[in-house]
Design an enzyme around this catalytic site. Structure first.
Site, short mmCIF file in Angstrom:
data_model
loop_
_atom_site.label_atom_id
_atom_site.label_comp_id
_atom_site.label_asym_id
_atom_site.label_seq_id
_atom_site.Cartn_x
_atom_site.Cartn_y
_atom_site.Cartn_z
N ARG A 118 0.83 -1.21 0.00
CA ARG A 118 0.00 0.00 0.00
C ARG A 118 0.86 1.26 0.00
O ARG A 118 0.44 2.31 -0.48
CB ARG A 118 -0.93 -0.03 1.22
CG ARG A 118 -1.99 1.09 1.23
CD ARG A 118 -2.98 0.89 2.37
NE ARG A 118 -4.09 1.83 2.36
CZ ARG A 118 -4.30 2.76 3.29
NH1 ARG A 118 -3.48 2.85 4.33
NH2 ARG A 118 -5.32 3.57 3.22
N ILE A 158 -7.16 7.97 -0.34
CA ILE A 158 -7.13 6.53 -0.56
C ILE A 158 -8.03 5.96 0.55
O ILE A 158 -7.94 6.39 1.71
CB ILE A 158 -5.68 5.97 -0.48
CG1 ILE A 158 -5.63 4.45 -0.72
CG2 ILE A 158 -5.00 6.31 0.84
CD1 ILE A 158 -4.17 3.90 -0.82
N SER A 159 -8.94 5.05 0.21
CA SER A 159 -9.88 4.54 1.21
C SER A 159 -9.14 3.79 2.31
O SER A 159 -8.06 3.25 2.10
CB SER A 159 -10.90 3.60 0.57
OG SER A 159 -11.62 4.25 -0.45
N GLN A 160 -9.79 3.73 3.47
CA GLN A 160 -9.29 2.95 4.60
C GLN A 160 -9.23 1.47 4.20
O GLN A 160 -10.15 0.98 3.55
CB GLN A 160 -10.28 3.17 5.74
CG GLN A 160 -9.98 2.44 6.99
CD GLN A 160 -11.01 2.77 8.07
OE1 GLN A 160 -11.81 3.69 7.92
NE2 GLN A 160 -10.98 2.02 9.13
#
Ligand code: SAH
Length: 216
Positions: A37, A63-65
């Site tokens: 990530r 950026i999403s969790q």
């Protein structure tokens, strides 16, 4: 770009955290445990890349969790070779994860700067079959429809009808719906006219906006 043992260790811990929070799809957990990530975040956030948190990626987007990514991806139940449309490329992390699960990914972004950056990164990482488009996600990609799966990663005030039309019969769309807070919907197309709509947990996403933005 470097992926060290330390990064791998942090990823293993993140996977454990997601498991404890209720994510049980082993294929999704394995993919999250494999995909670096930190490649998708600015250098300044590298130390935090494996926290279960969203982070800024520029242009007021995030950026999403990881929990949200894992939750949405599990609901999609991706099978190899499926054609998947993602609305909201952002950093490219979710698209990369879908490709790792064997999907043929079509991803759309409305912010030119993010589109350019994600496209360059995804082609460098060579993770599989991913095509990026600078488009308005409300309209989908009619020329490549129907899609087996559709995932929307921005909060939609309502379900875009044009996207429903691009879903294959038997296909699944996962979309957060709502203005300030969103409820996750898992919509299955049963026939030409019939849809099953399951309403699930609450999340908070950046908004799905109309049109494309070529400024920075
Ligand atoms: N999936 C992304 C998270 C993106 S955040 C990731 O893995 O990093 C949501 C993204 O949706 C933002 O980049 C935003 O610019 C984009 N977006 C919002 N409205 C859109 C639209 N109508 N069409 C395409 N992208 C849109």
């Amino acid at each position: 770009m470097k992926d060290s043992y330390r990064h791998k260790g942090m990823r293993r811990q993140l996977v454990e955290e997601l498991r404890n929070k209720g994510i049980s799809d082993e294929r999704v957990l394995t993919a999250i445990g494999t995909l670096p990530r930190h490649f998708f975040l600015d250098k300044a956030f590298e130390e935090w890349a494996y926290k279960d948190k969203p982070f800024p990626i520029g242009n007021e987007q995030t950026i999403s969790q990881p929990y949200t990514v894992a939750y949405q991806t599990s609901l999609l139940n991706i099978k190899k070779r499926e054609k998947v449309l993602e609305v909201g490329t952002g950093s490219g992390y979710q698209a990369a994860l879908l490709a790792m699960l064997g999907a043929r990914v079509y991803t759309i972004e409305r912010q030119e700067a993010l589109y350019e950056k994600a496209k360059a990164l995804l082609s460098k990482l060579k993770l599989g079959n991913i095509r990026c488009y600078l488009r308005d996600g409300y309209k989908g990609l009619p020329e490549f429809a129907p899609f087996d799966k559709i995932i929307v990663t921005a909060g939609a005030p309502e379900v875009p009808q044009l996207l429903l039309k691009q879903l294959a019969i038997g296909g699944i769309m996962v979309i957060p719906v709502g203005e300030h807070i969103q409820r996750m919907h898992r919509i299955t197309r049963l026939s030409e006219e019939e849809f099953d709509d399951q309403v699930l947990a609450n999340f908070r996403f950046v908004p799905l906006l109309k049109g494309i933005n070529t400024g920075s």
